[in-house]
Design a protein around this motif. Structure first.
Motif, PDB file in Angstrom:
ATOM      1  N   LYS A  30      -0.205  -1.091  12.674  1.00  0.00           N
ATOM      2  CA  LYS A  30      -0.376  -1.177  11.337  1.00  0.00           C
ATOM      3  C   LYS A  30      -1.589  -1.044  10.767  1.00  0.00           C
ATOM      4  CE  LYS A  30       2.149  -2.206   6.506  1.00  0.00           C
ATOM      5  NZ  LYS A  30       3.348  -3.418   6.111  1.00  0.00           N
ATOM      6  N   LEU A  31      -1.779  -0.156  10.269  1.00  0.00           N
ATOM      7  CA  LEU A  31      -3.456  -0.532   9.566  1.00  0.00           C
ATOM      8  C   LEU A  31      -3.660  -1.636   8.516  1.00  0.00           C
ATOM      9  CD1 LEU A  31      -4.311   3.523   8.487  1.00  0.00           C
ATOM     10  CD2 LEU A  31      -5.359   2.350  10.444  1.00  0.00           C
ATOM     11  N   ARG A  34      -5.670  -1.221   1.655  1.00  0.00           N
ATOM     12  CA  ARG A  34      -4.906  -0.787   1.730  1.00  0.00           C
ATOM     13  C   ARG A  34      -4.294   0.755   2.039  1.00  0.00           C
ATOM     14  NH1 ARG A  34      -6.175   0.099  -5.327  1.00  0.00           N
ATOM     15  NH2 ARG A  34      -3.708   1.621  -5.566  1.00  0.00           N
ATOM     16  N   GLN A  35      -3.618   0.501   1.644  1.00  0.00           N
ATOM     17  CA  GLN A  35      -3.044   2.107   2.036  1.00  0.00           C
ATOM     18  C   GLN A  35      -2.946   3.483   1.085  1.00  0.00           C
ATOM     19  OE1 GLN A  35      -3.111   2.263   5.918  1.00  0.00           O
ATOM     20  NE2 GLN A  35      -4.425   0.941   5.181  1.00  0.00           N
ATOM     21  N   ASP A  37      -1.446   6.011  -0.799  1.00  0.00           N
ATOM     22  CA  ASP A  37      -0.377   6.434  -1.482  1.00  0.00           C
ATOM     23  C   ASP A  37      -0.460   8.532  -1.276  1.00  0.00           C
ATOM     24  OD1 ASP A  37      -0.637   7.925  -4.861  1.00  0.00           O
ATOM     25  OD2 ASP A  37      -1.402   5.753  -4.424  1.00  0.00           O
ATOM     26  N   LYS A  82      -9.388   8.425   3.301  1.00  0.00           N
ATOM     27  CA  LYS A  82      -8.363   9.019   4.541  1.00  0.00           C
ATOM     28  C   LYS A  82      -8.524  10.127   5.348  1.00  0.00           C
ATOM     29  CE  LYS A  82      -3.558   9.595   5.159  1.00  0.00           C
ATOM     30  NZ  LYS A  82      -1.956   9.124   4.788  1.00  0.00           N
TER      31      LYS A  82
END
Length: 600
Positions: A30-31, A34-35, A37, A82
């Motif tokens: 898991k990175l 903050r991912q 969306d 990203k």
């Protein structure tokens, strides 16, 4: 020695179950942080397209987001990182470096319209502070934000306010209110059937006069330029009818020097880069952020293809593989015009042309410094590089780079076609050539004056500017923009040119001449530009970052602490990385030397 006897029984020890191992793998894969969306990723992709994305287009992509959403939302920055496969920290530090990007968190409100009021010297003299004080209440809309902005490059039309991307010339509260009410937020594109011949304007004024000037003047478009012989000279050179050596010699004989401020001989620069190993690149500086300077905009918005032909001639003679044009973000009308005309040139070229890319600045004066501009073109923070190596050897993307100011390339066609003697035949007081002086302040007729090199300030005011404004008497002037120093009116007989002002602690730079009167104070001019330097310091080196701020505070005192200010000046000059910090003390020293009565 007694050893324990081996046991016949081996006991099993439980390390982990299969489910435990799966959970460990899931956690590690898991990175962190903050991912992005899905919705934000989709919005970013809609603007910048699908991956892969070039690293050097980071700032261009930030502009697309900023234009669409009027700010940079943190969720979009995460998605952009990203999509471009970049660390979030890198995207964030670039976004926060440039003044025209506003990063907002979560659901923080964003203004519908931002009104920028220029507070440069010319606009300050014309009443900018009055606009800044009154506009918030007059507009009466919490969704309209009014902020001060550094020089926007329209000093001859002062005071200037910019409603989003629409410039309000000779701004009043009523004019700005009308622009906001009518939702005038973009600069209109001018007609492309104009007529403009700069060679015929030698020893004349170039700019429009009067308060009814067009925001976007008519210009010479691609078809009109070609119809009058445009690009025929470049075609002769590219077809081999004129050899490269003769072109370089013509440039050297003309005496043309870099007109962005440094004044390096153009022909010699071509020769240096020509001898470097290919592939070679070109970077063109149209950042024009020096307060008081607007000559590049004046020529570009009337005659873009003369510049592009000069660019293509230089590219062929030097052996350039690709060209990058860096245009300041404040010039929205020029950008739209240049995008349109570049597209026409590339769609129907008169001969094979190299790749040409237009890059958009984002509000950072430091990017006028050549190595900082190159960093910005590469999509990074615009911080100056340490030298050597020089960019002629290791420049853009690590390749030998020919760097030029817009106006230097603008005169290439005329110098070669008319002969180098045409350009060098002008001049006064033992100086040679023509200079485009951007004149602003307390004169009757401000604007770009195409005058002989070596003209004095008094001759410039009397012969080209119609004298001083009514009720104002000549008191002092800045001969070279914010960083070029300040001189009193009693020193009105110094030739304005390269190398003539240095003995007085000044320099001509980009020939931005700002005139002030007996109703003004020289110390206020100096404080204005020091606030500018404080705002525009890139922060990379401590002497500039801290010194400009400390100097600005000390300069607000009624009596200046001369000893401390001189200590600051010495450290900034000796230890700053680039010309911003090194030139910032010039106004301080000029006030002490020429206007001591104002700060005693």
């Amino acid at each position: 020695m007694n050893h324990p006897k081996p046991s016949g029984e081996v006991k099993a020890v439980a390390v982990a179950t299969a489910d435990d191992l799966r959970e460990t793998i899931r956690r590690k894969s898991k990175l962190k942080g903050r991912q992005a969306d899905d919705a934000s990723v989709a919005e970013v992709r809609q603007l910048i397209g699908n991956a892969p994305h070039r690293r050097d287009l980071l700032i261009e992509n930030l502009h697309k987001l900023n234009d669409e959403y009027r700010a940079l939302h943190d969720r979009h920055l995460v998605a952009l990182a990203k999509e471009m496969n970049l660390p979030m920290a890198e995207v964030y530090e670039v976004a926060t470096f440039y003044h025209h990007f506003e990063v907002v968190r979560g659901n923080d409100p964003v203004a519908d319209i931002t009104v920028r009021v220029c507070d440069g010297i010319a606009c300050e003299l014309a009443g900018a502070q009055n606009l800044l004080t009154k506009l918030p209440a007059i507009l009466g809309n919490p969704n309209v934000k009014v902020i001060a902005a550094p020089c926007v490059g329209r000093c001859e039309q002062a005071p200037v306010a910019v409603v989003h991307q629409f410039p309000v010339l000779f701004a009043t509260t009523d004019k700005v209110k009308a622009a906001v009410s009518n939702k005038l937020t973009t600069q209109p594109l001018a007609k492309d059937d104009g007529a403009f011949e700069p060679g015929l304007l030698a020893e004349q004024g170039v700019s429009q006069q009067g308060e009814n000037q067009a925001v976007s003047p008519d210009y010479v478009g691609y078809e009109a330029y070609r119809a009058k012989g445009g690009y025929s000279l470049a075609k002769e050179i590219i077809d081999g009818k004129r050899d490269a050596e003769s072109i370089i010699k013509a440039m050297e004989s003309s005496g043309l020097r870099g007109l962005g401020g440094a004044g390096f001989p153009a022909g010699r620069k071509w020769r240096i880069v020509k001898d470097q190993v290919a592939p070679k690149l070109m970077a063109v500086n149209i950042d024009e952020g020096e307060p008081g300077t607007f000559k590049d905009r004046t020529y570009l918005e009337r005659d873009p293809h003369r510049f592009l032909e000069g660019l293509l001639i230089a590219a062929n003679v030097v052996g350039i593989d690709a060209c990058y044009i860096y245009l300041r973000d404040e010039y929205h009308g020029c950008r739209e015009l240049l995008e349109k005309e570049l597209a026409k040139l590339q769609a129907n070229p008169p001969f094979p042309i190299p790749n040409i890319e237009l890059r958009r600045g984002a509000g950072a004066y430091i990017c006028g410094e050549e190595s900082a501009m190159i960093e910005s073109i590469e999509g990074k923070r615009g911080e100056p590089r340490m030298r050597p190596p020089y960019i002629a050897q290791v420049g853009l993307f690590g390749r030998p780079t020919l760097e030029h100011n817009f106006e230097t390339l603008y005169w290439v066609r005329d110098i070669i076609s008319r002969g180098p003697e045409w350009f060098s035949s002008y001049g006064r007081h033992d100086r040679k050539g023509l200079r485009s002086f951007s004149v602003s302040g307390r004169v009757k007729k401000p604007g770009v004056k195409l005058a002989p090199a070596g003209i004095t300030i008094q001759e410039l005011i009397d012969e080209y500017c119609g004298g001083m404004q009514e009720g104002h008497h000549f008191y002092g002037y800045l001969p070279g923009g914010a960083s070029g120093g300040i001189l009193p009116a009693t020193m009105n007989d110094i030739p304005l040119d390269f190398d003539t002002l240095q003995p007085y602690g000044c320099f001509i730079g980009s020939a931005a001449v700002m005139v002030f009167s007996d109703k003004d104070k020289a110390r206020d001019m100096a404080l204005n530009v020091m606030h500018f330097f404080e705002h525009e310091s890139c922060g990379q080196c401590t002497p500039c970052r801290v010194g400009t701020g400390k100097a600005a505070k000390l300069m607000q005192a009624k009596s200046w602490d001369q000893e401390t200010l001189e200590d600051l000046a010495t450290v900034m000059v000796d230890a700053s990385i680039c010309g911003l910090g090194q030139a910032a003390p010039n106004p301080i020293r000029c006030i002490h030397k020429y206007f001591p009565q104002e700060v005693a």
